[in-house]
Design an enzyme around this catalytic site. Structure first.
Site, PDB file in Angstrom:
ATOM      1  N   GLU A 126      -6.038   3.510  -6.338  1.00  0.00           N
ATOM      2  CA  GLU A 126      -7.310   3.603  -5.614  1.00  0.00           C
ATOM      3  C   GLU A 126      -7.880   4.984  -5.876  1.00  0.00           C
ATOM      4  OE1 GLU A 126      -9.586   3.679  -1.385  1.00  0.00           O
ATOM      5  OE2 GLU A 126      -7.909   4.962  -1.898  1.00  0.00           O
ATOM      6  N   ASP A 140       0.861  -1.167   0.000  1.00  0.00           N
ATOM      7  CA  ASP A 140       0.000   0.000   0.000  1.00  0.00           C
ATOM      8  C   ASP A 140       0.904   1.224   0.000  1.00  0.00           C
ATOM      9  OD1 ASP A 140      -2.446   1.543   0.452  1.00  0.00           O
ATOM     10  OD2 ASP A 140      -3.225  -0.286   1.378  1.00  0.00           O
ATOM     11  N   ASP A 187      -2.998   4.659  -2.569  1.00  0.00           N
ATOM     12  CA  ASP A 187      -4.128   5.201  -1.820  1.00  0.00           C
ATOM     13  C   ASP A 187      -4.568   6.558  -2.368  1.00  0.00           C
ATOM     14  OD1 ASP A 187      -5.685   4.761   0.724  1.00  0.00           O
ATOM     15  OD2 ASP A 187      -4.821   6.716   1.220  1.00  0.00           O
ATOM     16  N   HIS A 244     -10.935  -3.131   3.286  1.00  0.00           N
ATOM     17  CA  HIS A 244     -10.910  -2.749   4.691  1.00  0.00           C
ATOM     18  C   HIS A 244     -11.778  -1.522   4.984  1.00  0.00           C
ATOM     19  CE1 HIS A 244      -8.098  -0.350   2.501  1.00  0.00           C
ATOM     20  NE2 HIS A 244      -8.090   0.529   3.486  1.00  0.00           N
ATOM     21  N   ASP A 245     -12.359  -0.906   3.944  1.00  0.00           N
ATOM     22  CA  ASP A 245     -13.198   0.276   4.133  1.00  0.00           C
ATOM     23  C   ASP A 245     -14.687  -0.007   3.941  1.00  0.00           C
ATOM     24  OD1 ASP A 245     -10.896   1.885   4.416  1.00  0.00           O
ATOM     25  OD2 ASP A 245     -10.842   2.353   2.278  1.00  0.00           O
TER      26      ASP A 245
HETATM   27  O1  TEU Z   1      -9.685   5.368   1.489  1.00  0.00           O
HETATM   28  C1  TEU Z   1     -10.149   6.322   0.608  1.00  0.00           C
HETATM   29  C2  TEU Z   1     -11.566   6.728   0.710  1.00  0.00           C
HETATM   30  O2  TEU Z   1     -11.875   7.827   0.360  1.00  0.00           O
HETATM   31  C3  TEU Z   1     -12.646   5.860   1.191  1.00  0.00           C
HETATM   32  O3  TEU Z   1     -12.790   4.660   0.649  1.00  0.00           O
HETATM   33  C4  TEU Z   1     -12.675   6.009   2.667  1.00  0.00           C
HETATM   34  O4  TEU Z   1     -12.424   4.840   3.325  1.00  0.00           O
HETATM   35  C5  TEU Z   1     -13.919   6.615   3.187  1.00  0.00           C
HETATM   36  O5  TEU Z   1     -13.931   6.329   4.503  1.00  0.00           O
HETATM   37  C6  TEU Z   1     -15.210   6.120   2.653  1.00  0.00           C
HETATM   38  O6  TEU Z   1     -16.233   6.618   3.462  1.00  0.00           O
HETATM   39  C7  TEU Z   1      -8.314   5.213   1.629  1.00  0.00           C
HETATM   40  C8  TEU Z   1      -8.005   4.029   2.522  1.00  0.00           C
HETATM   41  O7  TEU Z   1      -8.431   2.862   1.887  1.00  0.00           O
HETATM   42  C9  TEU Z   1      -8.625   4.261   3.858  1.00  0.00           C
HETATM   43  O8  TEU Z   1      -8.487   3.166   4.708  1.00  0.00           O
HETATM   44  C10 TEU Z   1      -7.967   5.474   4.462  1.00  0.00           C
HETATM   45  O9  TEU Z   1      -8.573   5.804   5.670  1.00  0.00           O
HETATM   46  C11 TEU Z   1      -8.039   6.679   3.529  1.00  0.00           C
HETATM   47  O10 TEU Z   1      -7.708   6.363   2.179  1.00  0.00           O
HETATM   48  C12 TEU Z   1      -7.043   7.722   3.974  1.00  0.00           C
HETATM   49  O11 TEU Z   1      -5.740   7.271   3.754  1.00  0.00           O
END
Ligand code: TEU
Length: 521
Positions: free
Chosen positions: A219, A52, A160, A291-292
């Site tokens: 992403e 990542d 990310d 994970h989100d």
């Molecule tokens: O997430 C980016 C993002 O904008 C979303 O998917 C986010 O999780 C948001 O909460 C949705 O409501 C990435 C990572 O995957 C995430 O875990 C991090 O918290 C975020 O970037 C910041 O680095």
């Protein structure tokens, strides 16, 4: 390929997405030599490993930021987005923030730093200041760090929020949000003015010499399909595929916390549009979970009576699309959302900030906020992997950092590997099918029955081989009224999620089938 979420040294304010040292391993996960050993073992098994890469922002504890915040004339001041208070406002007063932008993790996207009386931009939490990619030194520092990991042998990056790195330098206010307090600045930073230029530069500087062996995934929340074609067209030299969010936003109302049930026709329209748009140029990522996101079997399936059937159905539909499928840990076991009752059970900064904001600023009743977290919190996907039925599910002999899902006694890897009819064995069959049937990997995609609210159906075709996938997203029987149904019903059944096949193309609750035919060309 294995994708690791961030393992770098971090204050762990956002589960490692707040990095304080890009060239190390956080002690909570191990050491650099242990990482090297992991990489060697992964490679020895003919697998690859993707890191990542979180370079839209750093942790506020990163030395770059510590230096940057130390003084207005710091040589690294310009590495982040510092701005004085808005004209006509006194520093620190409401509305004095340089723009009205809301942070993705609630509240203003600007934080006042008392030491210099200026504000810094943080699209995520205040401990995640945004790097200023306009500054060429920032870009070079990032590229140097990336080359260091590639020289160590890693096989690529999942980058990310990489479509947030270029911002409109004028930093204009955004349209007011429905609650009237803050504004939406996203049009100034989502796929911003220089994002393609920056990614092409990164490609030339970092990826080009290793291009054949690397996987580079961008992403990209809220990326449009048109932009995705540009990002992933190999001729442009940017990324191999984007990780997009349209289909996992279909059950959002005004915000992700405002739940509205998924309509299957919306899901088909969205995924079908992405399949079509990337058919000639570019490439899709396929996923239900990360994970989100809440666990897909709880979200789009049925995590009660039909947990096993619906988890297999979801896997079947996804893995038979054209693109690269991702399996998020536990998905292959059919793991479900977490049954968290109290705010104390949650650890995720997005969830905790949202709770605090709703209770403190908007005076929303706590039960209402907890009900939204129950459905959408990222912690639903972050409970420990269930290896076995023991107290901590085999995840640790210590105290887990977040509660284990009590359904570990039934849903766990030990039980799944021992049971030939488990979700886990089904996922293995799906993966094997992709490896053995070229039509799964590279065949054309044609969506069928776009208006059917229960049956998801499509055809894959490569030369004279065709596959039909039919899936009943409902707890009632449903007919798959596809063209040539009679021929399909007597053709070879490649895989299904029920032990037997009955009644032509009449599907039982949450039943999914894959048929194969050789067609005259
Ligand atoms: O997430 C980016 C993002 O904008 C979303 O998917 C986010 O999780 C948001 O909460 C949705 O409501 C990435 C990572 O995957 C995430 O875990 C991090 O918290 C975020 O970037 C910041 O680095």
């Amino acid at each position: 390929m294995l994708w690791l979420s961030p393992i770098y040294p971090s204050p762990q304010d956002d589960n490692g997405y707040d990095i304080s040292d890009y060239q190390g391993v956080d002690p909570v996960f191990g050491t650099l030599p242990e990482f090297d050993a992991l990489l060697t073992e992964v490679h020895r098994r003919g697998m690859r490993l993707v890191m990542d890469l979180v370079v839209n922002h750093t942790s506020d504890k990163h030395p770059w930021f510590t230096e940057s915040r130390s003084a207005v004339d710091s040589p690294q001041r310009d590495w982040y987005w510092w701005r004085p208070a808005r004209d006509g406002f006194e520093v620190g007063t409401p509305g004095a923030e340089p723009t009205n932008w809301v942070s993705l993790f609630s509240g203003s996207a600007w934080q006042l730093d008392d030491a210099t009386g200026e504000y810094y931009l943080h699209l995520f939490s205040r401990t995640q200041p945004d790097l200023n990619w306009e500054n060429a030194q920032v870009r070079q520092a990032v590229y140097t760090m990336m080359r260091w990991w590639l020289d160590r042998g890693v096989d690529g990056f999942r980058m990310d929020v990489i479509n947030f790195i270029s911002k409109d330098v004028a930093l204009p206010d955004g349209p007011r949000l429905p609650d009237g307090l803050l504004g939406d600045g996203s049009s100034s930073y989502i796929s911003g003015p220089r994002v393609h230029e920056f990614l092409q530069e990164m490609h030339r500087e970092v990826f080009a010499e290793h291009a054949e062996r690397l996987l580079v995934v961008g992403e990209m929340p809220r990326v449009t399909v048109e932009d995705a074609v540009l990002f992933t067209d190999p001729a442009r030299g940017e990324v191999d595929m984007v990780f997009q969010f349209e289909h996992v936003g279909l059950d959002h109302g005004l915000s992700k916390w405002d739940h509205r049930p998924l309509r299957l026709t919306d899901l088909k329209a969205s995924l079908g549009r992405w399949q079509a748009a990337l058919a000639e140029k570019g490439w899709n990522s396929l996923y239900w979970n990360n994970h989100d996101q809440p666990r897909v079997v709880s979200r789009f399936g049925d995590d009660g009576r039909y947990r096993v059937e619906s988890a297999k159905l979801l896997g079947t539909v996804l893995h038979l699309h054209r693109g690269t499928p991702y399996v998020y840990q536990g998905e292959e076991l059919g793991m479900t959302n977490a049954p968290f009752q109290a705010i104390d059970d949650y650890r995720d900064i997005e969830s905790l900030n949202h709770y605090a904001y709703e209770i403190g600023v908007r005076r929303t009743p706590p039960d209402q906020v907890l009900a939204a977290l129950w459905v959408k919190s990222r912690d639903n996907a972050r409970t420990p992997v269930q290896w076995d039925p023991s107290a901590h599910a085999g995840f640790t002999t210590g105290t887990p950092w977040i509660p284990v899902n009590p359904n570990r006694t039934e849903i766990n890897a030990a039980a799944a590997t021992a049971d030939p009819s488990s979700v886990w064995h089904h996922y293995r069959r799906l993966i094997k099918l992709r490896h053995h049937e070229p039509v799964v990997a590279v065949g054309d995609f044609t969506m069928l029955l776009p208006d059917d609210e229960r049956v998801y159906a499509f055809i894959r075709r490569l030369e004279d081989v065709a596959l039909l996938v039919v899936a009943n997203f409902s707890p009632a029987k449903a007919d798959a009224a596809v063209p040539d149904a009679a021929e399909w019903a007597v053709s070879e059944l490649v895989l299904g999620n029920y032990p037997d096949v009955v009644e032509g193309l009449r599907l039982r609750p949450w039943e999914a089938r894959i048929y194969r035919r050789t067609l005259a060309s």
